[in-house]
Design a protein around this motif. Structure first.
Motif, PDB file in Angstrom:
ATOM      1  N   LEU A  27       0.824  -1.204   0.000  1.00  0.00           N
ATOM      2  CA  LEU A  27       0.000   0.000   0.000  1.00  0.00           C
ATOM      3  C   LEU A  27       0.864   1.261   0.000  1.00  0.00           C
ATOM      4  CD1 LEU A  27      -2.787  -1.125   2.485  1.00  0.00           C
ATOM      5  CD2 LEU A  27      -3.022  -0.785   0.019  1.00  0.00           C
ATOM      6  N   GLU A  28       1.956   1.244   0.752  1.00  0.00           N
ATOM      7  CA  GLU A  28       2.831   2.422   0.784  1.00  0.00           C
ATOM      8  C   GLU A  28       3.521   2.616  -0.566  1.00  0.00           C
ATOM      9  OE1 GLU A  28       4.909   5.776   1.757  1.00  0.00           O
ATOM     10  OE2 GLU A  28       3.158   4.859   2.733  1.00  0.00           O
ATOM     11  N   ALA A  29       3.922   1.519  -1.212  1.00  0.00           N
ATOM     12  CA  ALA A  29       4.521   1.635  -2.536  1.00  0.00           C
ATOM     13  C   ALA A  29       3.522   2.234  -3.521  1.00  0.00           C
ATOM     14  CB  ALA A  29       4.990   0.257  -3.016  1.00  0.00           C
ATOM     15  N   ALA A  30       2.282   1.767  -3.473  1.00  0.00           N
ATOM     16  CA  ALA A  30       1.255   2.313  -4.366  1.00  0.00           C
ATOM     17  C   ALA A  30       1.032   3.793  -4.086  1.00  0.00           C
ATOM     18  CB  ALA A  30      -0.046   1.533  -4.191  1.00  0.00           C
ATOM     19  N   ALA A  31       1.021   4.165  -2.812  1.00  0.00           N
ATOM     20  CA  ALA A  31       0.824   5.573  -2.450  1.00  0.00           C
ATOM     21  C   ALA A  31       1.953   6.430  -3.006  1.00  0.00           C
ATOM     22  CB  ALA A  31       0.747   5.714  -0.932  1.00  0.00           C
ATOM     23  N   ARG A  32       3.177   5.965  -2.916  1.00  0.00           N
ATOM     24  CA  ARG A  32       4.320   6.737  -3.413  1.00  0.00           C
ATOM     25  C   ARG A  32       4.273   6.877  -4.931  1.00  0.00           C
ATOM     26  NH1 ARG A  32       9.194   3.621  -0.769  1.00  0.00           N
ATOM     27  NH2 ARG A  32      10.394   4.928  -2.232  1.00  0.00           N
ATOM     28  N   ILE A  33       3.839   5.835  -5.616  1.00  0.00           N
ATOM     29  CA  ILE A  33       3.697   5.925  -7.077  1.00  0.00           C
ATOM     30  C   ILE A  33       2.626   6.942  -7.445  1.00  0.00           C
ATOM     31  CG2 ILE A  33       2.969   4.650  -9.145  1.00  0.00           C
ATOM     32  CD1 ILE A  33       4.259   2.139  -7.798  1.00  0.00           C
ATOM     33  N   GLU A  35       1.713   9.493  -5.742  1.00  0.00           N
ATOM     34  CA  GLU A  35       2.220  10.829  -5.425  1.00  0.00           C
ATOM     35  C   GLU A  35       3.169  11.357  -6.493  1.00  0.00           C
ATOM     36  OE1 GLU A  35       2.257  11.127  -0.569  1.00  0.00           O
ATOM     37  OE2 GLU A  35       3.763   9.855  -1.521  1.00  0.00           O
ATOM     38  N   THR A  36       3.960  10.485  -7.067  1.00  0.00           N
ATOM     39  CA  THR A  36       5.003  10.939  -7.988  1.00  0.00           C
ATOM     40  C   THR A  36       4.625  10.806  -9.459  1.00  0.00           C
ATOM     41  OG1 THR A  36       6.060   8.753  -7.875  1.00  0.00           O
ATOM     42  CG2 THR A  36       6.845  10.451  -6.345  1.00  0.00           C
ATOM     43  N   GLU A  37       3.780   9.819  -9.782  1.00  0.00           N
ATOM     44  CA  GLU A  37       3.463   9.554 -11.189  1.00  0.00           C
ATOM     45  C   GLU A  37       1.974   9.619 -11.506  1.00  0.00           C
ATOM     46  OE1 GLU A  37       5.447   6.056 -12.750  1.00  0.00           O
ATOM     47  OE2 GLU A  37       6.854   6.080 -11.065  1.00  0.00           O
ATOM     48  N   GLY A  38       1.134   9.619 -10.493  1.00  0.00           N
ATOM     49  CA  GLY A  38      -0.300   9.608 -10.734  1.00  0.00           C
ATOM     50  C   GLY A  38      -0.796   8.216 -11.071  1.00  0.00           C
ATOM     51  N   GLY A  39      -2.084   8.122 -11.354  1.00  0.00           N
ATOM     52  CA  GLY A  39      -2.699   6.823 -11.599  1.00  0.00           C
ATOM     53  C   GLY A  39      -2.167   6.103 -12.816  1.00  0.00           C
ATOM     54  N   HIS A  40      -1.690   6.845 -13.819  1.00  0.00           N
ATOM     55  CA  HIS A  40      -1.209   6.200 -15.036  1.00  0.00           C
ATOM     56  C   HIS A  40       0.060   5.385 -14.785  1.00  0.00           C
ATOM     57  CE1 HIS A  40       1.130   9.953 -14.902  1.00  0.00           C
ATOM     58  NE2 HIS A  40       2.068   9.286 -15.536  1.00  0.00           N
TER      59      HIS A  40
END
Length: 213
Positions: A27-33, A35-40
């Motif tokens: 979940l934290e990895a997904a949150a960081r992605i 934050e930095t790259e958006g849903g795409h």
């Protein structure tokens, strides 16, 4: 369980410490992605790599990226509900203006914690078919606002509460989509708008007239 519910719910709840740590890392990895790259940029392969787990391990907990998004949204809404409950508690015995200010601050607090994540999740949420739990969390927040209005003898508290929520949501979404990040200023503006709608005293935005000559 329907296919949509299966798609948006975790496969299993972690019970042991190692399983909870793995789930938290995903979940934290997904949150960081987000934050930095958006849903795409969010893919199960990307999440697994950043979390330091195999894709197979990820799929033990989540059937796909939609389930990961849904879990992050659930947690954000749970935090929002806790913020609203705390604000309502702090406002107990205080006047309507204090209560509105407390609830307005609570509505924006999740943006103060992780602004980019909150924005990304709110952008992704409409694309998901929300489950009953998230609907219930939103309904509870709406009930808290209605109770605050009813306890202070505001006319038609149900309809007024819906208007207040729509006003706050509309202003917040417009400000965030425009790239505004000064949430203290947004909170003040929201407070002014809601106070004005409720007929409460609002500090003037008009400055002192300039002296000619």
């Amino acid at each position: 369980m329907t296919s949509d519910e299966t798609r948006l719910n975790p496969r299993k709840s972690p019970r042991q410490g190692r399983s909870r740590a793995t789930c938290a890392a995903i979940l934290e990895a997904a949150a960081r992605i987000l934050e930095t790259e958006g849903g795409h940029g969010l893919t199960t392969n990307h999440v697994a790599a950043l979390a330091g787990v195999s894709v197979g391990s990820l799929y033990q907990y989540f059937p796909g990226k939609q389930a990961i998004l849904a879990e992050l949204i659930r947690r954000m809404r749970q935090e929002m509900l806790a913020d609203f409950e705390q604000a309502a508690l702090e406002a107990r015995g205080r006047d309507l203006a204090f209560a509105i200010d407390a609830l307005t601050a609570a509505s924006l607090r999740h943006h103060l914690r992780r602004p980019a994540l909150a924005q990304a999740l709110e952008r992704e949420e409409p694309e998901l078919q929300l489950d009953d739990e998230i609907h219930a969390l939103k309904a509870r927040m709406r009930e808290l606002i209605i109770d605050v209005l009813r306890d202070r003898n505001v006319a038609e508290p149900e309809r007024t509460g819906m208007d207040v929520m729509a006003l706050a949501r509309g202003m917040s979404e417009a400000a965030i989509q425009a790239g505004q990040r000064d949430f203290d200023d947004l909170q003040r503006r929201l407070g002014r708008a809601i106070r004005g709608y409720l007929g409460l005293a609002v500090p003037s935005l008009v400055g002192e007239p300039r002296q000619e000559g």
